[in-house]
Design a protein around this motif. Structure first.
Motif, PDB file in Angstrom:
ATOM      1  N   GLY A  25       0.810  -1.208   0.000  1.00  0.00           N
ATOM      2  CA  GLY A  25       0.000   0.000   0.000  1.00  0.00           C
ATOM      3  C   GLY A  25       0.843   1.257   0.000  1.00  0.00           C
ATOM      4  N   MET A  26       1.986   1.243   0.718  1.00  0.00           N
ATOM      5  CA  MET A  26       2.856   2.404   0.773  1.00  0.00           C
ATOM      6  C   MET A  26       3.903   2.420  -0.335  1.00  0.00           C
ATOM      7  N   VAL A  27       3.938   1.383  -1.153  1.00  0.00           N
ATOM      8  CA  VAL A  27       4.860   1.340  -2.284  1.00  0.00           C
ATOM      9  C   VAL A  27       4.132   1.703  -3.574  1.00  0.00           C
ATOM     10  N   SER A  28       3.064   0.992  -3.861  1.00  0.00           N
ATOM     11  CA  SER A  28       2.318   1.235  -5.099  1.00  0.00           C
ATOM     12  C   SER A  28       1.083   2.089  -4.887  1.00  0.00           C
ATOM     13  N   GLY A  29       0.627   2.203  -3.649  1.00  0.00           N
ATOM     14  CA  GLY A  29      -0.582   2.958  -3.367  1.00  0.00           C
ATOM     15  C   GLY A  29      -1.843   2.123  -3.387  1.00  0.00           C
ATOM     16  N   ARG A  30      -1.721   0.840  -3.777  1.00  0.00           N
ATOM     17  CA  ARG A  30      -2.884  -0.035  -3.888  1.00  0.00           C
ATOM     18  C   ARG A  30      -2.662  -1.301  -3.063  1.00  0.00           C
ATOM     19  N   VAL A  31      -3.763  -1.921  -2.631  1.00  0.00           N
ATOM     20  CA  VAL A  31      -3.693  -3.142  -1.837  1.00  0.00           C
ATOM     21  C   VAL A  31      -4.656  -4.175  -2.410  1.00  0.00           C
ATOM     22  N   ASP A  32      -4.345  -5.435  -2.145  1.00  0.00           N
ATOM     23  CA  ASP A  32      -5.195  -6.522  -2.608  1.00  0.00           C
ATOM     24  C   ASP A  32      -6.550  -6.474  -1.896  1.00  0.00           C
ATOM     25  N   CYS A  33      -7.612  -6.837  -2.611  1.00  0.00           N
ATOM     26  CA  CYS A  33      -8.960  -6.770  -2.047  1.00  0.00           C
ATOM     27  C   CYS A  33      -9.130  -7.728  -0.869  1.00  0.00           C
ATOM     28  N   ASN A  34      -8.573  -8.916  -0.978  1.00  0.00           N
ATOM     29  CA  ASN A  34      -8.679  -9.851   0.142  1.00  0.00           C
ATOM     30  C   ASN A  34      -7.927  -9.345   1.367  1.00  0.00           C
ATOM     31  N   TRP A  35      -6.817  -8.678   1.149  1.00  0.00           N
ATOM     32  CA  TRP A  35      -6.089  -8.063   2.266  1.00  0.00           C
ATOM     33  C   TRP A  35      -6.952  -6.983   2.921  1.00  0.00           C
ATOM     34  N   ALA A  36      -7.593  -6.164   2.105  1.00  0.00           N
ATOM     35  CA  ALA A  36      -8.432  -5.084   2.631  1.00  0.00           C
ATOM     36  C   ALA A  36      -9.601  -5.645   3.433  1.00  0.00           C
ATOM     37  N   LYS A  37     -10.248  -6.707   2.926  1.00  0.00           N
ATOM     38  CA  LYS A  37     -11.377  -7.299   3.647  1.00  0.00           C
ATOM     39  C   LYS A  37     -10.924  -7.950   4.955  1.00  0.00           C
ATOM     40  N   GLN A  38      -9.703  -8.442   4.988  1.00  0.00           N
ATOM     41  CA  GLN A  38      -9.203  -9.121   6.180  1.00  0.00           C
ATOM     42  C   GLN A  38      -8.754  -8.135   7.254  1.00  0.00           C
ATOM     43  N   HIS A  39      -8.039  -7.097   6.877  1.00  0.00           N
ATOM     44  CA  HIS A  39      -7.407  -6.207   7.855  1.00  0.00           C
ATOM     45  C   HIS A  39      -8.175  -4.903   8.091  1.00  0.00           C
ATOM     46  N   HIS A  40      -8.937  -4.451   7.101  1.00  0.00           N
ATOM     47  CA  HIS A  40      -9.613  -3.149   7.214  1.00  0.00           C
ATOM     48  C   HIS A  40     -11.001  -3.250   6.566  1.00  0.00           C
ATOM     49  N   ASN A  41     -11.808  -4.161   7.103  1.00  0.00           N
ATOM     50  CA  ASN A  41     -13.081  -4.477   6.453  1.00  0.00           C
ATOM     51  C   ASN A  41     -14.046  -3.297   6.403  1.00  0.00           C
ATOM     52  N   ILE A  42     -14.101  -2.487   7.455  1.00  0.00           N
ATOM     53  CA  ILE A  42     -15.026  -1.348   7.471  1.00  0.00           C
ATOM     54  C   ILE A  42     -14.617  -0.330   6.412  1.00  0.00           C
ATOM     55  N   TRP A  43     -13.338  -0.047   6.332  1.00  0.00           N
ATOM     56  CA  TRP A  43     -12.850   0.874   5.293  1.00  0.00           C
ATOM     57  C   TRP A  43     -13.130   0.324   3.898  1.00  0.00           C
ATOM     58  N   TYR A  44     -12.947  -0.977   3.707  1.00  0.00           N
ATOM     59  CA  TYR A  44     -13.164  -1.582   2.397  1.00  0.00           C
ATOM     60  C   TYR A  44     -14.629  -1.438   1.976  1.00  0.00           C
ATOM     61  N   GLU A  45     -15.541  -1.685   2.899  1.00  0.00           N
ATOM     62  CA  GLU A  45     -16.959  -1.536   2.578  1.00  0.00           C
ATOM     63  C   GLU A  45     -17.302  -0.081   2.263  1.00  0.00           C
ATOM     64  N   GLU A  46     -16.692   0.831   2.995  1.00  0.00           N
ATOM     65  CA  GLU A  46     -16.983   2.251   2.781  1.00  0.00           C
ATOM     66  C   GLU A  46     -16.548   2.716   1.399  1.00  0.00           C
ATOM     67  N   ILE A  47     -15.357   2.308   0.949  1.00  0.00           N
ATOM     68  CA  ILE A  47     -14.903   2.772  -0.360  1.00  0.00           C
ATOM     69  C   ILE A  47     -15.712   2.125  -1.483  1.00  0.00           C
ATOM     70  N   LEU A  48     -16.185   0.878  -1.276  1.00  0.00           N
ATOM     71  CA  LEU A  48     -17.056   0.265  -2.283  1.00  0.00           C
ATOM     72  C   LEU A  48     -18.375   1.012  -2.368  1.00  0.00           C
ATOM     73  N   GLN A  49     -18.919   1.411  -1.227  1.00  0.00           N
ATOM     74  CA  GLN A  49     -20.157   2.178  -1.223  1.00  0.00           C
ATOM     75  C   GLN A  49     -19.978   3.550  -1.852  1.00  0.00           C
ATOM     76  N   ASP A  50     -18.750   4.078  -1.789  1.00  0.00           N
ATOM     77  CA  ASP A  50     -18.462   5.372  -2.405  1.00  0.00           C
ATOM     78  C   ASP A  50     -18.217   5.261  -3.901  1.00  0.00           C
ATOM     79  N   GLY A  51     -18.284   4.058  -4.434  1.00  0.00           N
ATOM     80  CA  GLY A  51     -18.157   3.870  -5.872  1.00  0.00           C
ATOM     81  C   GLY A  51     -16.797   3.423  -6.360  1.00  0.00           C
ATOM     82  N   VAL A  52     -15.869   3.146  -5.460  1.00  0.00           N
ATOM     83  CA  VAL A  52     -14.552   2.654  -5.871  1.00  0.00           C
ATOM     84  C   VAL A  52     -14.693   1.232  -6.397  1.00  0.00           C
TER      85      VAL A  52
END
Length: 369
Positions: free
Chosen positions: A298-325
């Protein structure tokens, strides 16, 4: 929880896996080269001690400012006693704790493996700010610790002349980079303070030990920053970072203040704040770069794997999907891989069946190693 039914190839003949490996290799090599340059330049200063006349390192301790004062003698006794013990215990203790943790728990892998799709996590500005702050912190830590422990670690090896010249150069670098660090620290606090405000679900993260202890089948909820990252932000960056920065500025402008007592207290709290900050930063580096698969990306390319996001930061992941990402392929070659090649229909169907991103809410068991 929101579901994501995107189907992305995990491994095809398009070269996606090879490209990802090449890119990862370049990123690792660049990070190691940067670290090598910083360490080499900083630690090469003693060599000049054998070529240049000996220089007085008056800025190294209080006795350089007030050589005949009673406070300077009290500072020396504190430096050689309680402060040295605290710094050693804090820094060495942090290293030993996380080394033992890694030997016991191992690297935390992504549940279900990589999904093949990524979402944006850190902007280019945030990554630049992070790495500039980290780089200046490393330089300050190396020069500061070498000055503080130099009498015990470097002077026996370099001699008085070599260490004196090293100290003069290290002090100049420490003071110069220190001013840059203060500006970066203020920018970092302003940039990330809103995202590090504690929420009610952070208490659940702490109760579960971040998912590292207890029931490792259940991942605690977390926003863009989890409870541990927020604790590091407030305790490390804001509290100890500010103490170190403010006392450093006092010492930098000490010729203007002219207060012996102020200098003495500033030196004491500068050491305490810096040692505590370094100890916390060791844990931050371990968890971000070694302990968790996929976090550093995330701090190298700016992007993270979706499964990583759901595992470690699930609330944030749901929020960005709801925002249209929308999740995107991990690389451009992955997009090309979605085009069917000249395979048999049986092979294509088999590949597609194994490529669906896991979307169930029940997390898979996290391995200990």
């Amino acid at each position: 929880m929101s579901s994501d039914s995107t189907v992305i190839p995990r491994d095809t003949n398009s070269g996606w896996a090879a490209e990802r490996a090449r890119r990862g290799g370049r990123q690792r090599h660049s990070k190691w080269w940067l670290l090598a340059v910083i360490v080499s330049v900083t630690l090469s200063l003693p060599l000049s001690g054998y070529l240049a006349p000996a220089a007085a390192s008056q800025g190294a301790d209080l006795a350089g400012f007030y050589p005949e004062s009673q406070i300077s003698y009290q500072w020396s006794s504190l430096r050689e006693g309680p402060l040295t013990i605290f710094a050693l215990l804090a820094i060495a203790g942090s290293i030993l704790v996380f080394l033992a943790f890694h030997l016991f728990a191992g690297k935390v892998r992504i549940d279900g493996g990589r999904s093949g799709t990524t979402v944006p996590r850190w902007s280019r500005f945030e990554r630049l700010l992070h790495w500039l702050l980290a780089g200046s912190f490393i330089v300050l830590a190396i020069t500061g610790l070498s000055l503080f422990f130099g009498r015990y670690a470097l002077m026996p090896l370099l001699g008085e002349r070599g260490f004196s010249t090293y100290a003069s150069g290290a002090i100049w670098i420490h003071e110069t980079i220190g001013l840059v660090f203060v500006a970066l620290l203020v920018a970092a606090i302003l940039q990330w303070i809103k995202g590090n405000l504690f929420r009610s679900y952070d208490w659940q993260w702490f109760k579960q030990g971040g998912g590292y202890i207890g029931d490792r089948n259940t991942h605690p909820p977390a926003g863009k920053a989890n409870g541990g990252e927020k604790l590091y932000f407030w305790l490390g960056i804001v509290s100890m970072g500010s103490v170190t920065a403010i006392t450093g500025l006092v010492l930098y402008f000490t010729t203007w203040t002219g207060s012996e007592g102020l200098v003495a207290w500033s030196l004491i709290f500068h050491v305490l704040g810096a040692a505590g900050f370094i100890a916390l930063a060791i844990g931050h580096v371990y968890l971000g770069a070694i302990g968790n698969e996929g976090t550093l990306e995330g701090m190298v390319s700016g992007r993270v794997d979706c499964n990583w996001a759901k595992q470690h930061h699930n609330i944030w992941y749901e929020e960005i999907l709801q925002d249209g990402v929308q999740p995107e392929p991990a690389s451009t070659s992955a997009a090309d891989a979605s085009v069917p090649s000249a395979k048999s229909s049986k092979s294509t169907a088999t590949d597609a069946a194994s490529l669906t991103i896991r979307t169930d809410d029940a997390p898979a068991r996290r391995p200990l190693s």
